[in-house]
Write an enzyme that holds these catalytic residues in place. Structure first.
Site, mmCIF file in Angstrom:
data_model
loop_
_atom_site.group_PDB
_atom_site.id
_atom_site.type_symbol
_atom_site.label_atom_id
_atom_site.label_comp_id
_atom_site.label_asym_id
_atom_site.label_seq_id
_atom_site.Cartn_x
_atom_site.Cartn_y
_atom_site.Cartn_z
ATOM 1 N N SER A 46 -35.973 73.363 104.617
ATOM 2 C CA SER A 46 -34.521 73.181 104.522
ATOM 3 C C SER A 46 -33.955 72.645 105.829
ATOM 4 C CB SER A 46 -33.833 74.485 104.124
ATOM 5 O OG SER A 46 -34.189 75.532 104.993
ATOM 6 N N GLU A 47 -34.546 73.053 106.980
ATOM 7 C CA GLU A 47 -34.176 72.466 108.269
ATOM 8 C C GLU A 47 -35.355 72.440 109.221
ATOM 9 O OE1 GLU A 47 -30.218 74.021 106.760
ATOM 10 O OE2 GLU A 47 -31.988 75.166 107.356
ATOM 11 N N THR A 48 -35.291 71.496 110.156
ATOM 12 C CA THR A 48 -36.209 71.395 111.286
ATOM 13 C C THR A 48 -35.346 71.226 112.535
ATOM 14 O OG1 THR A 48 -37.947 70.363 109.963
ATOM 15 C CG2 THR A 48 -38.049 70.007 112.338
#
Length: 305
Positions: A46-48
């Site tokens: 979902s995020e990095t």
């Protein structure tokens, strides 16, 4: 060929392979925005996050956050997980690592407190970077069609479906039962319609559904869907949890309140997460929102650029 190191952690859990996975690039110097976006798409979490030296030397780092499709100004689990990763290091860009960190992000400064057990960093608490903002209402039928549920299951006793944000906007709707929550299935075409109708959420249309009981209204079960960001469902959404906690506290009749909330998310995905939110309201205004959770290491390696 250049290489860059990465670490992955599971956030809002102390158990490996549950919670919300996060990839962290602890030293992203030399990477441009295009490379960051490609790396985020490759991980498809979902995020990095990408950690850079701060613009202001008084701060700890600049942190850039990417979904698989776009850079975003703030998010909860990336900050908690990034703080956990950096907290394991003796120094960050030449400065000793203390228990208080300050991240520069597009939404503002994010203040972090590292929490330790027997001297080891196990969790982190962050302060939301922006004040609570409440957006426009959203039609019941649109929410229902987004996730293919009966509009009658949308509960409006406390509030109608609406947008709220403490750094990143989300659409919020309360449902009347865990059964209704479990039936939710996102329809990307309707999400695209919702995004076109509501321009407030510039990253698309991210929908946070939740249920709470009369017996324990501050223990909340939730699900979050953002198919337009290639996140069909998110196992833990800190920025949404913080915004929901702030919004619900703002609706309390008391002008002063100190509320502690536990938000359970990801259960339907088999990745149970537990998110802690603390909200303070003084003289009728929400003036502090803290988000906390545990993390655990999963993988480390290098990316060839």
């Amino acid at each position: 060929m250049n290489t860059v190191a990465y670490v992955t952690v599971d956030v809002f859990t102390s158990e490996r392979f549950v919670g919300n996975p996060l990839a962290v690039i602890p030293d992203a110097r030399g990477l441009g925005s295009d490379a960051m976006q490609k790396i985020a798409a490759e991980f498809c979490y979902s995020e990095t996050t990408f950690v850079l030296p701060p613009d202001n030397p008084d701060h700890t780092a600049r942190v850039r956050i990417f979904t698989p499709t776009a850079e975003i100004p703030f998010a909860g689990h990336p900050n908690v997980g990034t703080a956990f990763v950096l907290g394991q290091r003796r120094e960050i860009f030449g400065k000793p690592t203390g228990d208080r960190l300050t991240f520069e992000e597009d939404a503002g400064l994010v203040e972090v407190t590292l929490l330790r057990t027997a001297g080891a960093v196990t969790s982190a608490s962050i302060r939301a970077p922006a004040s609570l903002t409440i957006g426009e209402a959203i039609a019941d039928e649109l929410i229902a069609r987004c996730v293919q549920i009966d509009p009658q299951s949308i509960r409006k006793t406390t509030h109608a479906p609406t947008f709220a944000s403490v750094g990143l906007p989300f659409a919020f709707a309360e449902l009347d039962s865990l059964g209704a929550l479990g039936k939710a299935r996102p329809n990307a075409a309707v999400f695209a319609e919702a995004a076109a109708r509501h321009k407030e959420d510039k990253t698309g249309f991210s929908l946070f559904l939740y249920v709470r009981s009369a017996e324990n209204p501050w223990h909340i079960r939730a699900r979050m869907f953002a198919p337009l960001d290639n996140v069909t469902e998110d196992p833990a959404t800190g920025s949404a949890s913080a915004a929901l906690g702030a919004y619900l506290t703002s609706l309390l009749p008391a002008r002063d309140a100190d509320v502690k909330i536990a938000i359970e998310q990801g259960v339907e995905m088999g990745r149970r997460s537990l998110i802690g939110v603390e909200v303070k309201k003084t003289a009728g205004t929400v003036n502090e929102v803290l988000l906390s959770g545990s993390s655990i290491h999963v993988m480390r390696g290098e990316i060839r650029i």
